[in-house]
Design a protein around this motif. Structure first.
Motif, PDB file in Angstrom:
ATOM      1  N   ASN A 270      73.206 -16.051 -65.732  1.00  0.00           N
ATOM      2  CA  ASN A 270      73.769 -16.639 -67.119  1.00  0.00           C
ATOM      3  C   ASN A 270      72.365 -17.187 -67.782  1.00  0.00           C
ATOM      4  O   ASN A 270      71.470 -16.728 -67.811  1.00  0.00           O
ATOM      5  CB  ASN A 270      74.796 -17.539 -67.072  1.00  0.00           C
ATOM      6  N   ASN A 271      72.325 -18.506 -67.884  1.00  0.00           N
ATOM      7  CA  ASN A 271      71.412 -19.090 -68.903  1.00  0.00           C
ATOM      8  C   ASN A 271      70.433 -19.943 -67.855  1.00  0.00           C
ATOM      9  O   ASN A 271      69.939 -20.863 -68.259  1.00  0.00           O
ATOM     10  CB  ASN A 271      71.966 -19.923 -69.931  1.00  0.00           C
TER      11      ASN A 271
ATOM     12  N   SER B  12      66.949 -24.097 -68.129  1.00  0.00           N
ATOM     13  CA  SER B  12      67.924 -23.296 -68.865  1.00  0.00           C
ATOM     14  C   SER B  12      67.429 -22.612 -70.095  1.00  0.00           C
ATOM     15  O   SER B  12      66.748 -23.169 -70.829  1.00  0.00           O
ATOM     16  CB  SER B  12      68.963 -24.445 -69.299  1.00  0.00           C
ATOM     17  N   TYR B  13      67.717 -21.450 -70.346  1.00  0.00           N
ATOM     18  CA  TYR B  13      67.675 -20.658 -71.471  1.00  0.00           C
ATOM     19  C   TYR B  13      68.722 -21.124 -72.587  1.00  0.00           C
ATOM     20  O   TYR B  13      69.924 -21.354 -72.321  1.00  0.00           O
ATOM     21  CB  TYR B  13      67.955 -19.290 -71.486  1.00  0.00           C
TER      22      TYR B  13
ATOM     23  N   SER C 187      70.056 -20.957 -76.523  1.00  0.00           N
ATOM     24  CA  SER C 187      70.001 -20.296 -77.970  1.00  0.00           C
ATOM     25  C   SER C 187      71.122 -20.700 -78.706  1.00  0.00           C
ATOM     26  O   SER C 187      72.195 -20.879 -78.331  1.00  0.00           O
ATOM     27  CB  SER C 187      70.087 -18.728 -77.730  1.00  0.00           C
TER      28      SER C 187
END
Length: 185
Positions: free
Chosen positions: A74-75, A98-99, A101
């Motif tokens: 996931n992120n 963590s990504y 957006s």
């Protein structure tokens, strides 16, 4: 019989030295074989884990072979080191990120935490290039993070580490907290 007496009498020291030399060589071979077996078992255990990918290997300043493992789901983005010493789930040196957006804003990667079991052995410097390389494959525009007041006693070491890896490091005027940023180009 006479031949053994001559060897024992005149060449005893040389024979004992030779015996000790080959005994040490055999011990070295056994130690290296055990290390290789341990690494093979470690690789097998890593590959059994979901989403774990071995992306590299290196040797830290303690002369310890470490495997760089990437875990992305996931992120969440983690980069961890595995070795003979770092195989328990809670003691892997690691970068946890963590990504992020959100609509209307540039996507970025936030470093949530960096955990190293041993200081000044190069584990963080082994992990960081792999982490940055991965981040460059995403559409994220930058990597960022916070320097917490909890880590205030380590700010000099943290600042040195991040600057070495080309991060921009900023502290508050009282140097009680700070931030880091790396532009992904």
């Amino acid at each position: 019989m006479l031949r053994w007496w001559i060897l024992d009498t005149f060449f005893k020291k040389e024979l004992l030295d030779m015996q000790n030399y080959y005994k040490r060589k055999l011990e070295d071979i056994e130690i290296n074989a055990n290390k290789k077996t341990t690494m093979i078992e470690l690789v097998h255990s890593i590959l059994k884990e979901n989403n774990h990918v071995i992306v590299g290997e290196d040797i830290n300043k303690m002369k310890e072979q470490v495997l760089v493992v990437q875990w992305v789901i996931n992120n969440d983005i983690w980069f961890m080191l595995y070795s003979e010493r770092y195989k328990a789930i809670n003691n892997h040196p690691r970068i946890m990120a963590s990504y992020v957006s959100s609509y209307g804003k540039d996507p970025y990667i936030r470093i949530d935490d960096i955990i190293v079991e041993d200081n000044d052995v190069g584990n963080g410097s082994i992990l960081m290039p792999y982490f940055i390389k991965y981040c460059k494959t995403t559409d994220a525009k930058y990597i960022c993070g916070q320097l917490s007041t909890y880590d205030k006693g380590h700010f000099n070491r943290s600042e040195h580490f991040y600057k070495k890896h080309e991060f921009n490091v900023k502290f508050t005027s009282e140097r009680s907290s700070g931030s880091i940023k790396y532009i992904l180009a």
